[in-house]
Write an enzyme that holds these catalytic residues in place. Structure first.
Site, PDB file in Angstrom:
ATOM      1  N   ARG A 136      27.494 -44.923  30.862  1.00 46.24           N
ATOM      2  CA  ARG A 136      26.509 -44.137  31.460  1.00 46.24           C
ATOM      3  C   ARG A 136      27.124 -42.921  31.873  1.00 46.24           C
ATOM      4  O   ARG A 136      27.167 -42.355  32.830  1.00 46.24           O
ATOM      5  CB  ARG A 136      26.314 -44.915  32.629  1.00 46.24           C
ATOM      6  CG  ARG A 136      25.685 -46.295  32.855  1.00 46.24           C
ATOM      7  CD  ARG A 136      25.492 -46.879  34.242  1.00 46.24           C
ATOM      8  NE  ARG A 136      25.134 -48.215  34.170  1.00 46.24           N
ATOM      9  CZ  ARG A 136      23.980 -48.796  34.132  1.00 46.24           C
ATOM     10  NH1 ARG A 136      22.942 -47.949  33.784  1.00 46.24           N
ATOM     11  NH2 ARG A 136      23.697 -50.165  34.141  1.00 46.24           N
ATOM     12  N   HIS A 165      31.541 -52.255  27.424  1.00 47.90           N
ATOM     13  CA  HIS A 165      31.748 -51.837  28.973  1.00 47.90           C
ATOM     14  C   HIS A 165      33.126 -51.374  29.162  1.00 47.90           C
ATOM     15  O   HIS A 165      33.228 -50.590  30.368  1.00 47.90           O
ATOM     16  CB  HIS A 165      31.223 -52.885  29.782  1.00 47.90           C
ATOM     17  CG  HIS A 165      31.063 -52.564  31.192  1.00 47.90           C
ATOM     18  ND1 HIS A 165      31.881 -53.045  32.377  1.00 47.90           N
ATOM     19  CD2 HIS A 165      30.123 -51.977  31.951  1.00 47.90           C
ATOM     20  CE1 HIS A 165      31.499 -52.713  33.461  1.00 47.90           C
ATOM     21  NE2 HIS A 165      30.170 -51.885  33.228  1.00 47.90           N
ATOM     22  N   HIS A 198      33.731 -49.341  43.543  1.00 50.11           N
ATOM     23  CA  HIS A 198      33.357 -49.752  42.069  1.00 50.11           C
ATOM     24  C   HIS A 198      34.551 -50.021  41.277  1.00 50.11           C
ATOM     25  O   HIS A 198      34.648 -50.525  40.341  1.00 50.11           O
ATOM     26  CB  HIS A 198      32.646 -48.365  41.439  1.00 50.11           C
ATOM     27  CG  HIS A 198      31.965 -48.755  39.975  1.00 50.11           C
ATOM     28  ND1 HIS A 198      32.619 -48.383  39.023  1.00 50.11           N
ATOM     29  CD2 HIS A 198      30.852 -49.595  39.857  1.00 50.11           C
ATOM     30  CE1 HIS A 198      31.754 -48.716  38.033  1.00 50.11           C
ATOM     31  NE2 HIS A 198      30.839 -49.470  38.320  1.00 50.11           N
TER      32      HIS A 198
END
Length: 775
Positions: free
Chosen positions: A433, A493, A650
């Protein structure tokens, strides 16, 4: 019991003798978790250690009652976000921000999770989740909990936030409250800026119900028209254009901030869209659709094209929720439900603004400092301050970056320096992202122009960022970057960047690894941890990792990295079991995990078994947690807390005591089935003693000490806010991290007499392979 020799254990504990291990009460080195009294449960008897922790060794069968429902646990997380909006101690605009986030979170929850549950109900298979609920039972429980949350959310808006905004000069006005000058200005605005964009859509046999886009705001309009002396009733739909601001700000010269909802402005002028009719009424409504992508990679020769096609379908997926104004007549609600093939359980009557996320315009439009958190600009990490050559700094020692408290620009500059350095031969990077940041994309493109081999492994299926990823991935390809679109069957990821550099007659590999994305924007909003290193073992692992992603090979194992879906799950289970075995032997045993989510059954069961063996387990889990803590005889040694504050927690940190020789891992992976088995993830050890002590004594310690924004998970699945005990100081971890980053880092890292606060320590051996000599 296979205990080590007492002198060996004493040295591992950082003491000169074994008696010092027992009697120590002064600040301890790294090997005892946190500087404080040693909690090694033993006593000295005639030179022999008598351990107090006894092995339990009983086999346990874990039934549904031992697990919390995944979806309900997520809803409790969103409730904690709502609690921040309800908290009058937070600045007003920060409360409004949390209010908007609640709605944004719920949107995605319906698009993906509720849609998935509804699909399970429609399927032929009838299964129970690990908490014992069927899909139908889960859906019913979700509806009940969501209704309560939505009621609380909009009560917060009507009775708290909106009056407070009004009192502080930020008003949202109805058309009836406006004076003539405002009405005239709005009429001109409507006719010049809004009306040309609108398309009224009739609903009749000649005009079927329109295909409404996902999450679009619409007006359902009730009209009457005279024909041949007969009054005919009609329905029509007007979609509120997304391209226009939903909050129309009125012109003011005195600093007041007055707004009108765009939907109310359009409703006020509907007669201009339906001339010759009588307007009976209009009511806003909003449809949420299934937005999961369904791609058969085995059948798709071109993943890029397949994702593009699915993105087009996402906008028109099956409806899963209907939100409508609470004053809408029942028969119109029934028409919409029937048309959208929904039931009453899918209907949410809203007494307030639909799509509250658009209220973020108020947050962004007012910059009054008294309504916001104190401003914070992250400094450059002390290890990189006044370091023009980042490669030289990394050669000195590993470097840890704690975002957003330390500036993410250091990562960007690492890429920019690599792109322009004539000695750099190749750059390889994963991108999940990145947001198409021009500096990151620009650095990769500049590297190509400078003749370097550049590879970008782009994950197209980063949920709700797919279209953005496609756009800048194509741009990279056109610039000459070798772009690889993932691995069949798995999302990539992992966060990694490898720079290959020629230094004299040798090649040195520099690696950046992280828990979060290469996105400078979210790096200001999310807490994440990154690490620079040029350790040869890490460079070799990074090389093999990228070859695994881009080439054709079988996974052969790594020297330092733990990689899913190949080995991460199994090796974490072994690490947990090792702590349990140490506890049974009376050795120090502790596990601390900082995660976003904990939902995979096997690791939860392993944690239960470790707790039964006597392992102290502290979990810092921001979101979903299916583990039930505090159950006598099962999880009484486990605590779970969640921190919801200014920044989104996070980072993922795994701490294992390892009999006073702690092992720490940073990772991109949560402990969920998708991370272990359906994604490419990395966990990597922190081997530098200074960095390990910082992780333990600062990042984990402050997170566990938080008694202001932490909530403790209870046995029944609810959360209770932590508060300072009598005589205890209030601790807000994120603000303490800000204070540490903003202060004198050099002084903070020194003790009296000039001794470093973080001394070098002997590294713990790897449990998976024989330790190798450090470079």
């Amino acid at each position: 019991m296979g205990l080590p020799h007492s002198k060996t254990l004493a040295r591992g504990h950082g003491c000169h003798s074994f008696r010092e291990v027992v009697e120590c009460g002064s600040p301890m080195p790294l090997y005892c978790f946190f500087a404080g009294e040693c909690d090694f449960p033993m006593r000295w008897e005639a030179g022999i250690v008598s351990f107090l922790v006894q092995a339990k060794g009983k086999a346990t069968s874990f039934g549904p009652a031992q697990f919390i429902n995944r979806e309900l646990s997520w809803l409790e997380f969103n409730q904690r976000v709502l609690d921040e909006a309800l908290d009058a101690k937070n600045p007003l605009l920060e409360r409004l921000k949390f209010f908007c986030i609640v709605s944004s979170n719920l949107d995605e929850f319906f698009e993906v999770r509720v849609a998935g549950v509804k699909q399970q109900i429609e399927s032929e298979a009838v299964e129970r989740s690990m908490d014992g609920l069927t899909a139908t039972e889960t859906f019913q429980a979700l509806v009940k909990r969501i209704r309560r949350m939505v009621d609380d959310q909009y009560r917060c808006w009507r009775e708290d936030l909106m009056p407070a905004l009004t009192q502080n000069g930020i008003r949202i006005l109805d058309m009836a409250e406006l004076q003539l000058p405002d009405l005239a200005w709005l009429m001109q605005y409507f006719r010049t800026q809004v009306r040309p964009v609108l398309t009224p859509l009739a609903i009749d046999p000649a005009h079927p119900f329109p295909q409404l886009l996902n999450k679009s705001l619409n007006l359902i309009v009730r009209l009457e028209m005279q024909r041949n002396g007969e009054s005919l009733k009609h329905l029509a739909v007007v979609q509120i254009p997304r391209i226009l601001p939903r909050m129309v700000k009125l012109p003011r010269e005195d600093g007041r901030q007055d707004y009108v909802y765009l939907s109310r402005l359009i409703g006020h002028h509907l007669a201009e869209l339906f001339p010759g009719t009588k307007l009976v009424g209009y009511w806003p409504f909003r449809v949420t659709r299934n937005s999961e992508l369904y791609i058969d990679e085995e059948e798709s020769a071109n993943l890029l094209k397949a994702v593009e096609n699915e993105l087009h379908n996402r906008r028109k997926g099956d409806a899963v929720r209907l939100e409508i104004d609470h004053e809408c007549p029942e028969f119109i609600r029934d028409v919409l439900l029937k048309t959208l093939r929904l039931s009453e359980d899918d209907l949410y009557a809203i007494n307030g603004p639909l799509n509250p996320t658009r209220l973020m315009a108020l947050y962004e439009g007012d910059h009054s400092p008294e309504f916001r958190d104190p401003p914070f600009v992250a400094p450059v990490a002390v290890s990189l301050k006044d370091q023009p050559d980042i490669f030289a700094a990394i050669r000195e020692r590993d470097i840890l970056l704690h975002h957003p408290y330390e500036n993410f620009d250091s990562v960007v500059k690492f890429l920019e320096q690599a792109a322009s350095d004539p000695d750099v031969l190749a750059i390889k990077q994963t991108l999940y992202r990145t947001g198409g940041d021009p500096r990151i994309i620009g650095a990769l493109e500049n590297a190509v122009r400078n003749g370097k081999q550049v590879t970008a492994v782009v994950e197209l299926r980063a949920r709700f960022d797919e279209a953005n990823n496609i756009q800048w991935a194509r741009h990279l390809e056109e610039s000459g970057v070798h772009v690889v679109y993932g691995v069949v069957g798995y999302k990539i990821h992992a966060k990694s960047c490898l720079v290959v550099r020629r230094e004299g007659h040798h090649i040195r590999r520099y690696v950046h690894l992280a828990t979060g994305n290469y996105n400078p924007t979210t790096a200001k909003l999310y807490t994440d941890i990154g690490m620079f290193t040029c350790r040869p073992e890490f460079g070799e692992d990074a090389t093999n990792f990228f070859n695994l992603l881009t080439g054709i090979c079988q996974f052969q194992g790594m020297q330092r990295f733990l990689v899913s879906p190949f080995e991460l799950h199994d090796k974490l289970l072994k690490l947990v079991e090792r702590e349990a075995e140490n506890a049974r032997k009376g050795l120090p045993a502790r596990i601390i995990l900082k995660l976003n989510s904990l939902a995979e059954r096997q690791v939860i069961e392993a944690l239960y078994q470790a707790s039964e063996a006597g392992v102290q387990i502290d979990l810092i889990v921001r979101g979903i947690c299916c583990l039930r803590p505090g159950v006598k005889g099962l999880s009484e040694n486990i605590t779970v807390r969640s921190i919801v504050d200014r920044f989104l927690e996070h980072s993922r940190v795994y701490y294992f005591e390892n009999a006073c020789q702690p092992q720490l891992f940073l990772s991109s992976a949560d402990w969920m089935q998708r991370n272990f088995f359906r994604r490419i993830e990395l966990a990597f050890p922190v081997e530098d003693g200074v960095l390990r002590e910082r992780l333990i004594g600062e990042i984990l310690a402050l997170s566990l000490a938080d008694n202001a924004k932490a909530r403790a998970l209870q046995e029944d699945g609810t959360y209770v806010r932590s508060t300072p005990k009598r005589g205890e100081k209030a601790r807000r971890s994120q603000f303490e991290f800000i204070a540490l980053a903003s202060g004198d880092e050099t002084a903070r890292r020194k003790r009296a007499g000039g001794k470093p606060r973080f001394p070098q320590v002997k590294l713990a051996p790897s449990p998976f392979a024989k330790s190798k000599a450090r470079r």
